[in-house]
Design an enzyme around this catalytic site. Structure first.
Site, PDB file in Angstrom:
ATOM      1  N   GLY A  74      45.048  21.931  -9.049  1.00 17.70           N
ATOM      2  CA  GLY A  74      44.851  20.474  -9.116  1.00 17.70           C
ATOM      3  C   GLY A  74      43.389  20.103  -9.270  1.00 17.70           C
ATOM      4  O   GLY A  74      42.569  20.946  -9.628  1.00 17.70           O
ATOM      5  N   ALA A  75      43.067  18.818  -8.990  1.00 13.83           N
ATOM      6  CA  ALA A  75      41.728  18.271  -9.250  1.00 13.83           C
ATOM      7  C   ALA A  75      41.353  18.591 -10.701  1.00 13.83           C
ATOM      8  O   ALA A  75      40.336  19.225 -10.989  1.00 13.83           O
ATOM      9  CB  ALA A  75      40.690  18.814  -8.276  1.00 13.83           C
ATOM     10  N   GLY A 122      38.794  21.269 -18.677  1.00 17.29           N
ATOM     11  CA  GLY A 122      39.123  22.699 -18.809  1.00 17.29           C
ATOM     12  C   GLY A 122      40.621  22.916 -18.629  1.00 17.29           C
ATOM     13  O   GLY A 122      41.279  23.585 -19.433  1.00 17.29           O
ATOM     14  N   HIS A 123      41.181  22.315 -17.582  1.00 22.41           N
ATOM     15  CA  HIS A 123      42.630  22.407 -17.358  1.00 22.41           C
ATOM     16  C   HIS A 123      43.385  21.778 -18.533  1.00 22.41           C
ATOM     17  O   HIS A 123      44.387  22.314 -18.990  1.00 22.41           O
ATOM     18  CB  HIS A 123      43.034  21.658 -16.086  1.00 22.41           C
ATOM     19  CG  HIS A 123      42.466  22.228 -14.813  1.00 22.41           C
ATOM     20  ND1 HIS A 123      41.526  21.562 -14.073  1.00 22.41           N
ATOM     21  CD2 HIS A 123      42.721  23.382 -14.161  1.00 22.41           C
ATOM     22  CE1 HIS A 123      41.230  22.285 -12.999  1.00 22.41           C
ATOM     23  NE2 HIS A 123      41.934  23.391 -13.020  1.00 22.41           N
TER      24      HIS A 123
HETATM   25  P1  AMP Z   1      42.151  26.353 -10.979  1.00 26.50           P
HETATM   26  O1  AMP Z   1      42.810  25.036 -10.776  1.00 26.50           O
HETATM   27  O2  AMP Z   1      40.683  26.339 -10.739  1.00 26.50           O
HETATM   28  O3  AMP Z   1      42.873  27.492 -10.302  1.00 26.50           O
HETATM   29  O4  AMP Z   1      42.279  26.661 -12.532  1.00 26.50           O
HETATM   30  C1  AMP Z   1      43.530  26.719 -13.168  1.00 26.50           C
HETATM   31  C2  AMP Z   1      43.369  27.412 -14.497  1.00 26.50           C
HETATM   32  O5  AMP Z   1      42.440  26.685 -15.298  1.00 26.50           O
HETATM   33  C3  AMP Z   1      42.811  28.844 -14.358  1.00 26.50           C
HETATM   34  O6  AMP Z   1      43.505  29.702 -15.243  1.00 26.50           O
HETATM   35  C4  AMP Z   1      41.375  28.678 -14.741  1.00 26.50           C
HETATM   36  O7  AMP Z   1      40.797  29.843 -15.291  1.00 26.50           O
HETATM   37  C5  AMP Z   1      41.447  27.571 -15.777  1.00 26.50           C
HETATM   38  N1  AMP Z   1      40.152  26.879 -15.880  1.00 26.50           N
HETATM   39  C6  AMP Z   1      39.422  26.362 -14.860  1.00 26.50           C
HETATM   40  N2  AMP Z   1      38.265  25.860 -15.322  1.00 26.50           N
HETATM   41  C7  AMP Z   1      38.251  26.077 -16.655  1.00 26.50           C
HETATM   42  C8  AMP Z   1      37.317  25.796 -17.703  1.00 26.50           C
HETATM   43  N3  AMP Z   1      36.159  25.208 -17.465  1.00 26.50           N
HETATM   44  N4  AMP Z   1      37.666  26.148 -18.960  1.00 26.50           N
HETATM   45  C9  AMP Z   1      38.840  26.774 -19.217  1.00 26.50           C
HETATM   46  N5  AMP Z   1      39.761  27.060 -18.282  1.00 26.50           N
HETATM   47  C10 AMP Z   1      39.470  26.719 -17.015  1.00 26.50           C
END
Ligand code: AMP
Length: 283
Positions: free
Chosen positions: A31-32, A36-37
């Site tokens: 979340g948040a 990128g997500h």
């Molecule tokens: P998280 O919510 O941080 O666990 O991220 C969820 C997914 O989004 C994971 O596979 C991360 O690698 C990907 N992710 C997070 N930040 C980025 C970013 N800046 N660019 C690309 N993918 C991202």
């Protein structure tokens, strides 16, 4: 967009999709959400008949209780963003749904030491939690494709290994890192940085890029020392700058002997721990 909070509700949707021969793409998140997500969601939506995203702040992957408590939770904003991205199903389970008391969700898999390097060395238990949650989510969602970001290099490498070892029928799709205008890799944790620190943290990517462009000029150890010095300037404080073989994640001593090389960094910016990486070469 449909929101499901229980496994039962999710299964109904999945069975319906399967009966109609639809492919399923899945993006797990904490979340948040940020751009990128959204880049992962866009791929999930465009490459599959049914797109599913989960928002679950997985307690078992946080080695620091305070980090878990401080992790931003912005469900209303997130669900609006996902709806706008044309997501089909948002899975938003409780801890009890993911880890029911009567279910053993531990994962017995040989990670070949991938989990002992870099983040694994500095965050004990972190990857055990990541493997546990991703395996459990894959069991629940049963996707054809799983979308993860290059941002967490060690994480996607470990998950690919788990998929291979356990012969899971899901294809892992790795998406490029999305960055802020001054170069900082987007992260939910960036919200906790002041405007000034956020801008200064752009230095991490500048340093990694400079290494990539000139990597033949020094040895990995020399570059690592150089980068540690460059980044040790307040509000930044580097924890490690590691050159690793992209397949084994083991530290490398020379660039010549490896076909796939990545430089990974963990850097504190005030009290926020940031990670980033750049692929130096891949043949
Ligand atoms: P998280 O919510 O941080 O666990 O991220 C969820 C997914 O989004 C994971 O596979 C991360 O690698 C990907 N992710 C997070 N930040 C980025 C970013 N800046 N660019 C690309 N993918 C991202």
């Amino acid at each position: 967009m449909i929101i499901r909070k229980t496994l039962k509700g999710l299964r109904t949707q999945i069975e319906h999709a399967r009966k109609n021969g639809k492919s399923i793409g899945f993006t797990p998140t904490l979340g948040a959400l940020h751009a990128g997500h959204v880049s992962l969601i866009d791929r999930t939506v465009s490459e599959n008949d049914i797109s599913i995203c989960s928002i679950f702040v997985n307690p078992t992957q946080f080695n620091e209780k305070t980090d878990l408590a401080k992790y931003p939770r912005t469900f209303e904003k997130d669900s609006k963003l996902l709806k706008k991205a044309n997501l089909d199903i948002l899975f938003f389970p409780s801890v009890n749904q993911v880890y029911p008391k009567n279910l053993d969700t531990g994962v017995d898999v040989d990670l070949g030491g991938l989990d002992l390097q870099m983040e694994g060395a500095f965050r004990p238990g972190h990857f055990e939690g990541v493997v546990q949650v991703v395996k459990r989510l894959l069991d629940m969602v049963t996707p054809d494709r799983l979308y993860m970001g290059q941002k967490d290099f060690q994480q996607f490498t470990i998950i690919q290994r788990m998929i291979d070892e356990l012969k899971i029928k899901t294809e892992l799709v790795v998406c490029p890192i999305v960055r802020e205008p001054h170069g900082l890799a987007m992260s939910s944790r960036n919200e906790r940085l002041s405007k000034e620190t956020r801008k200064k943290a752009g230095k991490i990517y500048q340093v990694l890029t400079e290494i990539k462009e000139n990597f033949r000029d020094k040895t990995p150890d020399e570059w690592s020392n150089w980068a540690m010095k460059k980044l040790k300037r307040r509000p930044l404080n580097p924890e490690y700058i590691s050159f690793a073989d992209g397949h084994t994640l083991k530290p490398i001593k020379s660039f010549n002997r490896h076909k796939y090389v990545v430089v990974c960094a963990a850097v504190w910016a005030d009290d926020v721990r940031l990670i980033d990486n750049v692929i130096i070469k891949k043949h």
